[in-house]
Design a protein around this motif. Structure first.
Motif, PDB file in Angstrom:
ATOM      1  N   MET A   1      70.153  91.292  95.931  1.00 41.30           N
ATOM      2  CA  MET A   1      68.816  92.207  96.854  1.00 41.30           C
ATOM      3  C   MET A   1      69.703  91.728  97.940  1.00 41.30           C
ATOM      4  N   SER A   2      69.873  90.500  98.668  1.00 40.91           N
ATOM      5  CA  SER A   2      70.007  89.745  99.494  1.00 40.91           C
ATOM      6  C   SER A   2      71.282  90.533  99.964  1.00 40.91           C
ATOM      7  N   ARG A   3      72.509  90.650  99.293  1.00 39.65           N
ATOM      8  CA  ARG A   3      73.220  91.842 100.228  1.00 39.65           C
ATOM      9  C   ARG A   3      73.330  92.780 100.504  1.00 39.65           C
ATOM     10  N   ILE A   4      72.217  93.621 100.251  1.00 45.61           N
ATOM     11  CA  ILE A   4      71.749  94.860 100.819  1.00 45.61           C
ATOM     12  C   ILE A   4      70.459  94.253 102.277  1.00 45.61           C
ATOM     13  N   ASP A   5      70.183  93.334 102.252  1.00 43.98           N
ATOM     14  CA  ASP A   5      69.506  93.267 103.340  1.00 43.98           C
ATOM     15  C   ASP A   5      67.788  92.690 103.033  1.00 43.98           C
ATOM     16  N   VAL A   6      67.596  92.309 101.573  1.00 43.43           N
ATOM     17  CA  VAL A   6      66.023  92.095 101.372  1.00 43.43           C
ATOM     18  C   VAL A   6      66.070  90.917 101.766  1.00 43.43           C
ATOM     19  N   THR A   7      64.847  90.864 102.627  1.00 43.36           N
ATOM     20  CA  THR A   7      64.544  89.433 102.815  1.00 43.36           C
ATOM     21  C   THR A   7      63.507  89.818 102.669  1.00 43.36           C
ATOM     22  N   PHE A   8      62.747  87.514 102.684  1.00 47.13           N
ATOM     23  CA  PHE A   8      61.363  87.711 102.046  1.00 47.13           C
ATOM     24  C   PHE A   8      61.118  86.171 103.229  1.00 47.13           C
ATOM     25  N   GLU A   9      60.199  85.860 103.517  1.00 49.37           N
ATOM     26  CA  GLU A   9      58.766  85.101 104.229  1.00 49.37           C
ATOM     27  C   GLU A   9      57.948  85.234 102.863  1.00 49.37           C
ATOM     28  N   GLN A  10      57.775  83.030 103.232  1.00 52.99           N
ATOM     29  CA  GLN A  10      56.946  82.169 102.640  1.00 52.99           C
ATOM     30  C   GLN A  10      55.481  82.678 103.395  1.00 52.99           C
ATOM     31  N   HIS A  11      54.487  83.013 102.339  1.00 55.85           N
ATOM     32  CA  HIS A  11      53.342  83.461 102.845  1.00 55.85           C
ATOM     33  C   HIS A  11      52.506  83.250 101.641  1.00 55.85           C
ATOM     34  N   GLU A  12      50.427  82.666 101.863  1.00 55.26           N
ATOM     35  CA  GLU A  12      50.262  82.679  99.920  1.00 55.26           C
ATOM     36  C   GLU A  12      49.780  83.487  99.622  1.00 55.26           C
ATOM     37  N   VAL A  13      49.762  83.837  98.580  1.00 56.33           N
ATOM     38  CA  VAL A  13      48.881  85.472  97.965  1.00 56.33           C
ATOM     39  C   VAL A  13      48.537  84.701  97.056  1.00 56.33           C
ATOM     40  N   ASN A  14      47.224  85.477  97.897  1.00 56.15           N
ATOM     41  CA  ASN A  14      45.938  85.321  97.141  1.00 56.15           C
ATOM     42  C   ASN A  14      45.392  83.944  96.780  1.00 56.15           C
ATOM     43  N   GLY A  15      45.846  83.048  97.599  1.00 54.04           N
ATOM     44  CA  GLY A  15      45.814  81.563  98.010  1.00 54.04           C
ATOM     45  C   GLY A  15      46.566  80.374  97.555  1.00 54.04           C
ATOM     46  N   GLN A  16      47.732  81.125  96.597  1.00 59.88           N
ATOM     47  CA  GLN A  16      48.228  81.022  96.088  1.00 59.88           C
ATOM     48  C   GLN A  16      49.697  80.728  96.891  1.00 59.88           C
ATOM     49  N   PRO A  17      51.005  79.933  96.248  1.00 56.41           N
ATOM     50  CA  PRO A  17      52.197  79.996  97.435  1.00 56.41           C
ATOM     51  C   PRO A  17      52.943  81.718  96.977  1.00 56.41           C
ATOM     52  N   GLY A  18      53.543  81.751  97.606  1.00 54.53           N
ATOM     53  CA  GLY A  18      54.085  83.499  97.277  1.00 54.53           C
ATOM     54  C   GLY A  18      55.053  83.583  98.852  1.00 54.53           C
ATOM     55  N   ALA A  19      55.383  84.777  98.205  1.00 59.13           N
ATOM     56  CA  ALA A  19      55.785  84.903  98.926  1.00 59.13           C
ATOM     57  C   ALA A  19      55.784  87.117  99.283  1.00 59.13           C
ATOM     58  N   ILE A  20      56.804  87.288 101.093  1.00 61.22           N
ATOM     59  CA  ILE A  20      56.154  89.635 100.921  1.00 61.22           C
ATOM     60  C   ILE A  20      57.953  89.248 101.045  1.00 61.22           C
ATOM     61  N   PHE A  21      58.399  90.580 100.645  1.00 64.25           N
ATOM     62  CA  PHE A  21      59.427  90.637 100.069  1.00 64.25           C
ATOM     63  C   PHE A  21      59.846  92.200 101.323  1.00 64.25           C
ATOM     64  N   ARG A  22      60.668  92.420 101.953  1.00 63.14           N
ATOM     65  CA  ARG A  22      60.767  93.743 102.817  1.00 63.14           C
ATOM     66  C   ARG A  22      62.044  93.824 102.802  1.00 63.14           C
ATOM     67  N   ASP A  23      62.703  95.328 103.337  1.00 62.17           N
ATOM     68  CA  ASP A  23      63.725  96.219 102.785  1.00 62.17           C
ATOM     69  C   ASP A  23      64.734  95.915 103.922  1.00 62.17           C
ATOM     70  N   ARG A  24      65.904  96.206 104.875  1.00 57.49           N
ATOM     71  CA  ARG A  24      66.265  96.196 105.836  1.00 57.49           C
ATOM     72  C   ARG A  24      65.781  96.547 106.801  1.00 57.49           C
ATOM     73  N   ASP A  25      64.996  97.522 106.976  1.00 56.96           N
ATOM     74  CA  ASP A  25      63.846  98.025 108.268  1.00 56.96           C
ATOM     75  C   ASP A  25      62.557  97.204 107.649  1.00 56.96           C
ATOM     76  N   GLY A  26      62.487  96.164 107.201  1.00 55.89           N
ATOM     77  CA  GLY A  26      61.542  95.266 107.877  1.00 55.89           C
ATOM     78  C   GLY A  26      60.182  96.433 107.041  1.00 55.89           C
TER      79      GLY A  26
END
Length: 307
Positions: A231-256
């Motif tokens: 996924m990172s090879r096709i420019d998918v990125t992620f940012e750590q963020h709490e999700v429902n009060g627990q550790p998590g992340a939001i993943f985004r495509d190359r366009d954000g």
């Protein structure tokens, strides 16, 4: 204080009640808006705006939940709540209860309850309403509400989720997990996972997902360590963020655009469950949503190019 000011002051509480009853951001927001219409349309000013509005949003949410349960029975694959990045209602005296009650694990447990049991449990156990207030909100006697709460507690205690108490330790473990994920370090991932860890996705039949839950540290580490470097090879990125009060992340495509969320349940220094929500219908409140099918095709193409 005007009606609008009273309502806006209580809006965070109303949303938080509705979300815990419904497990849906969109439906909770609609319930809050319907509550405002009832409040604004009332010819008399209630003695307690909090009591009136809490009762209204609870009853509206119960009605919505009754119809939603039919749809959830027909849902394709695992059903998870819509991911919530931040709970608008804060109360330092109930911080732990509020955080735990909004977790994916707790909300899934609440799905076992009847709509009335769920509403009573949320009002009493999470928000510490008095039984008289609970009774008024759900339209039942105090004695009936006590019985509903007993039944709800019995169901919840059977599978009540436990989490790492130390938020800092939980955050540090999550950071190590995402570092290993980014680099495709299968061994590093496996060392962070519980032996019986589960990886489960909610696509609702509207996005690509794992055909079934993946279980076991080695299997989950291998899947994650293989897929996410692609996924990172096709420019998918992620940012750590709490999700429902627990550790998590939001993943985004190359366009954000939002591709999916990922949430971790952490206990005893290990990750117990990994839940992803990729159903586009559940991500719109987070921003523009990515075309997950297109991303999936690119990932498969990247895999073929590597082989």
């Amino acid at each position: 204080m005007s009606k609008v000011e009273e309502f806006e002051e209580l809006r965070p509480l109303l949303f938080s009640i509705a979300y815990r009853i419904l497990g849906s951001v969109g439906e909770a927001e609609d319930a809050v808006q319907e509550t405002w219409l009832r409040f604004d349309g009332s010819s008399t000013r209630p003695t307690s705006a909090k009591a009136f509005l809490s009762a209204a949003v609870t009853r509206i949410s119960i009605d919505v939940l009754r119809s939603a349960r039919v749809r959830r029975e027909e849902y394709v694959g695992p059903w998870f709540p819509e991911p919530l990045l931040s709970d608008p209602y804060q109360d330092p005296a109930q911080a732990v209860e509020l955080a735990d009650s909004v977790s994916m694990a707790a909300l899934l447990l609440l799905e076992r309850l009847s709509p009335l049991e769920r509403a009573v449990f949320v009002l009493r156990e999470v928000f510490a309403f008095e039984f008289g207030e609970v009774a008024a909100a759900v339209g039942r006697s105090e004695a009936a509400c006590r019985q509903l709460l007993v039944r709800a507690r019995r169901h919840m205690e059977a599978g009540r989720p436990r989490f790492e108490a130390d938020r800092q330790e939980r955050h540090e473990l999550a950071t190590r997990f995402f570092d290993a994920l980014k680099s495709g370090d299968v061994d590093g991932l496996r060392d962070l996972l519980a032996a019986d860890v589960q990886l489960v996705g909610d696509g609702g039949g509207k996005a690509p997902q794992l055909a079934k839950a993946v279980r076991g540290a080695q299997n989950v580490a291998r899947v994650l360590g293989t897929v996410f470097p692609l996924m990172s090879r096709i420019d998918v990125t992620f940012e750590q963020h709490e999700v429902n009060g627990q550790p998590g992340a939001i993943f985004r495509d190359r366009d954000g655009k939002v591709l999916h969320t990922l949430a971790l349940d952490v206990l005893d220094g290990r990750i117990q469950t990994i839940r992803t929500v990729i159903n586009p219908d559940k991500l719109g409140h987070l921003g523009p949503v990515a075309d997950a099918w297109a991303v999936d095709r690119e990932v498969k193409q990247a895999r073929r190019q590597m082989n």
